[in-house]
Write a protein that holds these residues in place. Structure first.
Motif, PDB file in Angstrom:
ATOM      1  N   ARG A  18      59.925 123.555 -13.412  1.00  0.00           N
ATOM      2  CA  ARG A  18      59.739 124.395 -12.235  1.00  0.00           C
ATOM      3  C   ARG A  18      60.859 125.424 -12.178  1.00  0.00           C
ATOM      4  O   ARG A  18      62.022 125.085 -12.324  1.00  0.00           O
ATOM      5  CB  ARG A  18      59.724 123.545 -10.986  1.00  0.00           C
ATOM      6  CG  ARG A  18      58.458 122.736 -10.871  1.00  0.00           C
ATOM      7  CD  ARG A  18      58.424 121.855  -9.642  1.00  0.00           C
ATOM      8  NE  ARG A  18      57.163 121.175  -9.462  1.00  0.00           N
ATOM      9  CZ  ARG A  18      56.682 120.212 -10.210  1.00  0.00           C
ATOM     10  NH1 ARG A  18      57.356 119.818 -11.259  1.00  0.00           N
ATOM     11  NH2 ARG A  18      55.532 119.651  -9.963  1.00  0.00           N
ATOM     12  N   ALA A  19      60.470 126.669 -11.952  1.00  0.00           N
ATOM     13  CA  ALA A  19      61.429 127.777 -11.891  1.00  0.00           C
ATOM     14  C   ALA A  19      61.035 128.666 -10.712  1.00  0.00           C
ATOM     15  O   ALA A  19      60.196 129.556 -10.854  1.00  0.00           O
ATOM     16  CB  ALA A  19      61.435 128.564 -13.194  1.00  0.00           C
ATOM     17  N   GLY A  20      61.599 128.389  -9.551  1.00  0.00           N
ATOM     18  CA  GLY A  20      61.263 129.170  -8.366  1.00  0.00           C
ATOM     19  C   GLY A  20      59.810 128.965  -7.985  1.00  0.00           C
ATOM     20  O   GLY A  20      59.363 127.840  -7.779  1.00  0.00           O
ATOM     21  N   ARG A  21      59.056 130.064  -7.907  1.00  0.00           N
ATOM     22  CA  ARG A  21      57.641 129.993  -7.530  1.00  0.00           C
ATOM     23  C   ARG A  21      56.742 129.742  -8.733  1.00  0.00           C
ATOM     24  O   ARG A  21      55.535 129.665  -8.601  1.00  0.00           O
ATOM     25  CB  ARG A  21      57.236 131.299  -6.852  1.00  0.00           C
ATOM     26  CG  ARG A  21      57.988 131.522  -5.543  1.00  0.00           C
ATOM     27  CD  ARG A  21      57.671 132.857  -4.955  1.00  0.00           C
ATOM     28  NE  ARG A  21      56.234 132.955  -4.718  1.00  0.00           N
ATOM     29  CZ  ARG A  21      55.666 133.944  -4.075  1.00  0.00           C
ATOM     30  NH1 ARG A  21      56.385 134.926  -3.616  1.00  0.00           N
ATOM     31  NH2 ARG A  21      54.357 133.974  -3.915  1.00  0.00           N
ATOM     32  N   ARG A  22      57.315 129.622  -9.903  1.00  0.00           N
ATOM     33  CA  ARG A  22      56.516 129.414 -11.116  1.00  0.00           C
ATOM     34  C   ARG A  22      56.744 128.011 -11.673  1.00  0.00           C
ATOM     35  O   ARG A  22      57.811 127.447 -11.549  1.00  0.00           O
ATOM     36  CB  ARG A  22      56.883 130.441 -12.179  1.00  0.00           C
ATOM     37  CG  ARG A  22      56.565 131.850 -11.758  1.00  0.00           C
ATOM     38  CD  ARG A  22      57.079 132.851 -12.764  1.00  0.00           C
ATOM     39  NE  ARG A  22      57.019 134.183 -12.230  1.00  0.00           N
ATOM     40  CZ  ARG A  22      56.046 135.054 -12.488  1.00  0.00           C
ATOM     41  NH1 ARG A  22      55.072 134.724 -13.287  1.00  0.00           N
ATOM     42  NH2 ARG A  22      56.070 136.243 -11.947  1.00  0.00           N
ATOM     43  N   THR A  23      55.706 127.498 -12.286  1.00  0.00           N
ATOM     44  CA  THR A  23      55.780 126.204 -12.958  1.00  0.00           C
ATOM     45  C   THR A  23      55.286 126.401 -14.379  1.00  0.00           C
ATOM     46  O   THR A  23      54.258 127.040 -14.605  1.00  0.00           O
ATOM     47  CB  THR A  23      54.906 125.154 -12.242  1.00  0.00           C
ATOM     48  OG1 THR A  23      55.329 125.055 -10.882  1.00  0.00           O
ATOM     49  CG2 THR A  23      55.029 123.794 -12.915  1.00  0.00           C
ATOM     50  N   TYR A  24      56.038 125.872 -15.345  1.00  0.00           N
ATOM     51  CA  TYR A  24      55.667 125.976 -16.757  1.00  0.00           C
ATOM     52  C   TYR A  24      55.351 124.585 -17.276  1.00  0.00           C
ATOM     53  O   TYR A  24      56.065 123.628 -16.992  1.00  0.00           O
ATOM     54  CB  TYR A  24      56.809 126.591 -17.575  1.00  0.00           C
ATOM     55  CG  TYR A  24      57.131 128.000 -17.145  1.00  0.00           C
ATOM     56  CD1 TYR A  24      56.438 129.077 -17.672  1.00  0.00           C
ATOM     57  CD2 TYR A  24      58.116 128.242 -16.199  1.00  0.00           C
ATOM     58  CE1 TYR A  24      56.714 130.376 -17.272  1.00  0.00           C
ATOM     59  CE2 TYR A  24      58.406 129.540 -15.789  1.00  0.00           C
ATOM     60  CZ  TYR A  24      57.702 130.591 -16.329  1.00  0.00           C
ATOM     61  OH  TYR A  24      57.972 131.876 -15.921  1.00  0.00           O
ATOM     62  N   PHE A  25      54.270 124.486 -18.041  1.00  0.00           N
ATOM     63  CA  PHE A  25      53.858 123.228 -18.650  1.00  0.00           C
ATOM     64  C   PHE A  25      53.957 123.393 -20.166  1.00  0.00           C
ATOM     65  O   PHE A  25      53.361 124.309 -20.729  1.00  0.00           O
ATOM     66  CB  PHE A  25      52.407 122.896 -18.269  1.00  0.00           C
ATOM     67  CG  PHE A  25      52.203 122.778 -16.787  1.00  0.00           C
ATOM     68  CD1 PHE A  25      52.356 121.559 -16.157  1.00  0.00           C
ATOM     69  CD2 PHE A  25      51.850 123.884 -16.034  1.00  0.00           C
ATOM     70  CE1 PHE A  25      52.162 121.440 -14.796  1.00  0.00           C
ATOM     71  CE2 PHE A  25      51.654 123.780 -14.663  1.00  0.00           C
ATOM     72  CZ  PHE A  25      51.811 122.562 -14.042  1.00  0.00           C
ATOM     73  N   PHE A  26      54.729 122.535 -20.808  1.00  0.00           N
ATOM     74  CA  PHE A  26      54.898 122.555 -22.261  1.00  0.00           C
ATOM     75  C   PHE A  26      54.237 121.295 -22.812  1.00  0.00           C
ATOM     76  O   PHE A  26      54.618 120.183 -22.441  1.00  0.00           O
ATOM     77  CB  PHE A  26      56.383 122.572 -22.637  1.00  0.00           C
ATOM     78  CG  PHE A  26      57.108 123.787 -22.132  1.00  0.00           C
ATOM     79  CD1 PHE A  26      57.231 124.902 -22.936  1.00  0.00           C
ATOM     80  CD2 PHE A  26      57.671 123.805 -20.866  1.00  0.00           C
ATOM     81  CE1 PHE A  26      57.900 126.037 -22.490  1.00  0.00           C
ATOM     82  CE2 PHE A  26      58.334 124.929 -20.409  1.00  0.00           C
ATOM     83  CZ  PHE A  26      58.448 126.048 -21.221  1.00  0.00           C
ATOM     84  N   ASP A  27      53.260 121.462 -23.659  1.00  0.00           N
ATOM     85  CA  ASP A  27      52.531 120.322 -24.234  1.00  0.00           C
ATOM     86  C   ASP A  27      52.523 120.429 -25.748  1.00  0.00           C
ATOM     87  O   ASP A  27      52.116 121.452 -26.296  1.00  0.00           O
ATOM     88  CB  ASP A  27      51.087 120.294 -23.728  1.00  0.00           C
ATOM     89  CG  ASP A  27      51.016 120.114 -22.226  1.00  0.00           C
ATOM     90  OD1 ASP A  27      51.552 119.103 -21.741  1.00  0.00           O
ATOM     91  OD2 ASP A  27      50.435 120.988 -21.555  1.00  0.00           O
ATOM     92  N   VAL A  28      52.982 119.377 -26.410  1.00  0.00           N
ATOM     93  CA  VAL A  28      52.902 119.295 -27.864  1.00  0.00           C
ATOM     94  C   VAL A  28      51.763 118.354 -28.180  1.00  0.00           C
ATOM     95  O   VAL A  28      51.688 117.244 -27.648  1.00  0.00           O
ATOM     96  CB  VAL A  28      54.218 118.773 -28.486  1.00  0.00           C
ATOM     97  CG1 VAL A  28      54.074 118.617 -29.992  1.00  0.00           C
ATOM     98  CG2 VAL A  28      55.369 119.698 -28.133  1.00  0.00           C
ATOM     99  N   ARG A  29      50.864 118.796 -29.036  1.00  0.00           N
ATOM    100  CA  ARG A  29      49.679 118.012 -29.364  1.00  0.00           C
ATOM    101  C   ARG A  29      49.486 117.956 -30.870  1.00  0.00           C
ATOM    102  O   ARG A  29      50.060 118.757 -31.599  1.00  0.00           O
ATOM    103  CB  ARG A  29      48.445 118.625 -28.708  1.00  0.00           C
ATOM    104  CG  ARG A  29      48.570 118.670 -27.196  1.00  0.00           C
ATOM    105  CD  ARG A  29      47.371 119.305 -26.575  1.00  0.00           C
ATOM    106  NE  ARG A  29      47.548 119.501 -25.162  1.00  0.00           N
ATOM    107  CZ  ARG A  29      47.051 118.708 -24.232  1.00  0.00           C
ATOM    108  NH1 ARG A  29      46.339 117.659 -24.569  1.00  0.00           N
ATOM    109  NH2 ARG A  29      47.253 118.961 -22.961  1.00  0.00           N
ATOM    110  N   ALA A  30      48.668 117.004 -31.282  1.00  0.00           N
ATOM    111  CA  ALA A  30      48.338 116.863 -32.700  1.00  0.00           C
ATOM    112  C   ALA A  30      46.824 116.895 -32.860  1.00  0.00           C
ATOM    113  O   ALA A  30      46.098 116.353 -32.034  1.00  0.00           O
ATOM    114  CB  ALA A  30      48.884 115.558 -33.252  1.00  0.00           C
ATOM    115  N   THR A  31      46.379 117.525 -33.929  1.00  0.00           N
ATOM    116  CA  THR A  31      44.956 117.523 -34.250  1.00  0.00           C
ATOM    117  C   THR A  31      44.643 116.255 -35.037  1.00  0.00           C
ATOM    118  O   THR A  31      45.546 115.490 -35.408  1.00  0.00           O
ATOM    119  CB  THR A  31      44.574 118.751 -35.091  1.00  0.00           C
ATOM    120  OG1 THR A  31      45.248 118.658 -36.348  1.00  0.00           O
ATOM    121  CG2 THR A  31      44.946 120.042 -34.398  1.00  0.00           C
ATOM    122  N   LYS A  32      43.363 116.040 -35.316  1.00  0.00           N
ATOM    123  CA  LYS A  32      42.977 114.894 -36.140  1.00  0.00           C
ATOM    124  C   LYS A  32      43.590 114.978 -37.531  1.00  0.00           C
ATOM    125  O   LYS A  32      43.819 113.966 -38.177  1.00  0.00           O
ATOM    126  CB  LYS A  32      41.458 114.811 -36.256  1.00  0.00           C
ATOM    127  CG  LYS A  32      40.788 114.296 -35.019  1.00  0.00           C
ATOM    128  CD  LYS A  32      39.303 114.144 -35.255  1.00  0.00           C
ATOM    129  CE  LYS A  32      38.618 113.553 -34.055  1.00  0.00           C
ATOM    130  NZ  LYS A  32      37.182 113.402 -34.273  1.00  0.00           N
TER     131      LYS A  32
END
Length: 60
Positions: free
Chosen positions: A23-37
């Protein structure tokens, strides 16, 4: 063409490896690391901004 896209979407079925919310002030950042099959890793960064109404209510 549609078959190729559907096959690519099946190959990109995701397994979540790591997720972080910042969370940064009025903004929210989502960081997602994913893997494919195929065990290829990638990061998805999503930004959300909160909008405040005059009555104090808010929406994203």
């Amino acid at each position: 063409m549609i078959e190729r896209i559907m096959r690519e979407n099946d190959m990109l079925e995701k397994e979540e490896i790591f997720s972080k919310v910042l969370r940064a002030g009025r903004r929210t950042y989502f960081f997602d690391v994913r893997a494919t099959k195929a065990d290829d890793y990638y990061i998805t960064i999503t930004e959300s901004k909160k909008f405040t109404e005059e009555d104090g209510s808010f929406h994203f």
